[in-house]
Design an enzyme around this catalytic site. Structure first.
Site, PDB file in Angstrom:
ATOM      1  CD  GLU A 175      -2.960  -0.739   2.347  1.00 42.47           C
ATOM      2  OE1 GLU A 175      -3.268  -0.418   3.217  1.00 42.47           O
ATOM      3  OE2 GLU A 175      -4.327  -1.643   2.123  1.00 42.47           O
ATOM      4  CD  GLU A 367      -4.036  -6.039   2.544  1.00 38.45           C
ATOM      5  OE1 GLU A 367      -4.816  -5.334   3.121  1.00 38.45           O
ATOM      6  OE2 GLU A 367      -2.623  -5.627   2.721  1.00 38.45           O
TER       7      GLU A 367
HETATM    8  C1  BG6 Z   1      -4.282  -2.795   4.923  1.00 39.37           C
HETATM    9  C2  BG6 Z   1      -2.921  -3.156   5.475  1.00 39.37           C
HETATM   10  O1  BG6 Z   1      -4.185  -1.392   4.885  1.00 39.37           O
HETATM   11  O2  BG6 Z   1      -5.610  -3.052   5.543  1.00 39.37           O
HETATM   12  C3  BG6 Z   1      -3.011  -4.302   6.351  1.00 39.37           C
HETATM   13  O3  BG6 Z   1      -2.119  -3.527   4.121  1.00 39.37           O
HETATM   14  C4  BG6 Z   1      -4.320  -4.074   7.301  1.00 39.37           C
HETATM   15  O4  BG6 Z   1      -1.781  -4.286   6.964  1.00 39.37           O
HETATM   16  C5  BG6 Z   1      -5.649  -4.121   6.568  1.00 39.37           C
HETATM   17  O5  BG6 Z   1      -4.453  -4.985   8.414  1.00 39.37           O
HETATM   18  C6  BG6 Z   1      -6.873  -3.904   7.324  1.00 39.37           C
HETATM   19  O6  BG6 Z   1      -6.718  -2.838   8.076  1.00 39.37           O
HETATM   20  P1  BG6 Z   1      -7.133  -3.011   9.566  1.00 39.37           P
HETATM   21  O7  BG6 Z   1      -6.539  -1.689  10.358  1.00 39.37           O
HETATM   22  O8  BG6 Z   1      -8.337  -3.235   9.743  1.00 39.37           O
HETATM   23  O9  BG6 Z   1      -6.079  -4.238  10.075  1.00 39.37           O
END
Ligand code: BG6
Length: 475
Positions: A175, A367
């Site tokens: 990211e 993701e």
């Molecule tokens: C992304 C990141 O922004 O979102 C992860 O690459 C992160 O590291 C994921 O965990 C979800 O965000 P959060 O704050 O719900 O863990």
């Protein structure tokens, strides 16, 4: 590459994605030192960086460092074809500026990668996922300092050389665009979001672009079969109204993300950023050869995270009330998760088409997922489970839209859900926000047995993978 009717393309890489600082724990074991990721969220607004309080969740996290074999066995049971992991730079170079790597740190990743190989799970490695050795942030100011490129090069060469015959897919920075809203998280710059000096911030981003291009160059020299991608957090903006000012504001907001993909996919700063630099008095220090390096070493594929979409409005009085590190305007047509992330499956199809139209490069969704509160309940057979139908509904709707995008002509290499096993969340370092197909008995106060339990979604995802996506369209 178009999928057969109601199925994903042959060889599609189904799996899940993890980040070292959020799952491994063992923060100071076998020679590892603190990283900026370990310091989150304490480092962000800095008074207290390290040591964090005793009940600090990431110290142990879900103890993946010691339990990875058990966890990989569960991933294999679901039929994973790939697992996205990140390497903790500070396990390998604890301070980041040493000459020699820490063998014990490398040994951990040797064993982890071998364990994946045992099950035929292809590793997808993120070189830097929101963490650098803390020393590099404290002593050098993180990526604002050009010396970071040399430290990164040493780290990258070490792992490329070590894993050149075992790993094919790499991501240079997780990211990379999040640095705009989270400078400590993204670049180890110890400043509050919004208070960071723009000159410093964009100089740090330039250093990351150069480092990323260098990593692509070195990677292709070490093994020409390496596939090396960029990774952006992708939350598309829709205009709140048809007012042309709102439409333009949505373009402007999208460009905050696209800028990063434009540079890494096309190899040059786009005109709109040159204008932005000029109008904001930003003058980048660009060393001789930087621009040529960036031009000659563009990415093999574009990977991205997708959780939500936003609306954009040119009216400064419209409330920005949804989102996370980024904030956006609520879309009246969408519902949001308990953490205010707007759920928009069709936005995934929209984003995939937008990227593919723009770059004609393969995409990788690395993701996606739903952070939710889960309740562990008896499964009726003497064990425990979670009845997470809400998570199944989320995944199903998103994967159906990914399928539609493939039918639109988009080339999609694979899909790794975020946190296939519950891990510590990034933003607020909490366990309550769970993404997994596997429940981990660990709680915000640090209590819990660390036991692993298959949720209902575990069996559902297993079926999706076994049918290469066809089950998404049945029943
Ligand atoms: C992304 C990141 O922004 O979102 C992860 O690459 C992160 O590291 C994921 O965990 C979800 O965000 P959060 O704050 O719900 O863990």
């Amino acid at each position: 590459m178009t999928g057969d009717k109601k199925g994903f393309p042959e060889g599609f890489l189904w799996g899940g994605a993890l980040a070292a600082s959020q799952c491994e724990g063992a923060t100071l074991e076998d020679g590892k030192k603190w990283t900026t990721g370990d310091a989150m969220p304490y480092g962000v607004f800095s008074d207290v960086i390290i040591p964090p309080p005793d009940d600090y969740l990431k110290k142990e996290a879900i103890d993946f460092y010691h339990r990875y074999k058990e966890d990989i066995r569960l991933f294999a049971e679901m039929g994973f074809k790939t697992l996205r992991i990140s390497l903790s730079w500070a396990r390998i170079f604890p301070d980041g500026d040493e000459e020699q790597p820490n063998e014990k740190g490398l040994k951990f990743y040797d064993d982890l990668i071998d364990e994946l190989e045992k099950y035929g799970i292809e590793p997808l490695i993120t070189l830097v996922h929101f963490e650098i050795p803390l020393h590099l942030a404290e002593a050098y100011g993180g990526w604002a300092n050009r010396k970071m490129i040399d430290f990164y090069e040493k780290f990258v060469r070490t792992v490329y050389t070590r894993y050149k015959d075992k790993v094919r897919y790499w991501i240079t920075f997780n990211e990379i665009n999040v640095v705009l809203d989270a400078p400590f998280n993204g670049a180890g710059i110890n400043a509050k979001p919004g208070e960071v000096d723009k000159q410093v911030l964009y100089q740090a981003i330039h250093h990351q672009f150069v480092a990323s291009a260098l990593a692509i160059k070195i990677g292709h020299e070490i093994n020409p079969d390496f596939k090396i991608g960029c990774m952006v957090a992708n939350s598309p903006y829709y205009p709140l109204t048809p007012n042309p000012d709102d439409v333009w504001e949505a373009v402007r907001k999208d460009r905050e993300t696209l800028f990063f993909a434009d540079v890494q996919a096309r190899g040059a700063y786009p005109g709109y950023m040159k204008r932005f630099f000029k109008e904001n008095g930003i003058s980048l220090e660009i060393a001789e050869g930087d621009l040529e390096l960036m031009k000659a070493n563009t990415v093999d594929y574009i990977s991205f995270s997708y959780y939500m979409s936003y609306c954009a409005s040119a009216d400064p009085d419209v409330l920005k009330e949804v989102g996370n590190v980024k904030s956006g305007i609520k879309n009246p047509y969408l519902k949001a998760s308990s953490w205010g992330w707007q759920i928009d499956p069709k936005g995934l199809r929209y984003a995939m088409n937008m990227f593919y139209d723009r770059y004609q490069l393969p995409l990788f969704i690395v993701e996606n997922g739903l952070g939710a509160k889960d309740e562990l309940i008896p499964d009726g057979e003497g064990g425990f489970t979670v009845a997470d139908d809400y998570r199944i509904a989320y995944f199903k709707a998103h994967l159906q839209q990914a399928y539609e995008a493939i039918q639109d002509g988009v080339e999609l290499l694979g899909y790794t859900s975020w946190g296939p096993i519950d891990i510590v969340s990034n933003t607020f370092s909490e366990m309550e926000k769970r993404y997994g197909f596997i429940y981990v008995d660990k709680h915000n106060d640090g209590s819990g047995s660390l036991g692993r339990y298959r949720k209902k979604s575990f069996y559902w995802y297993k079926d999706v993978i076994a049918t290469n996506g066809a089950s998404l369209f049945q029943g």
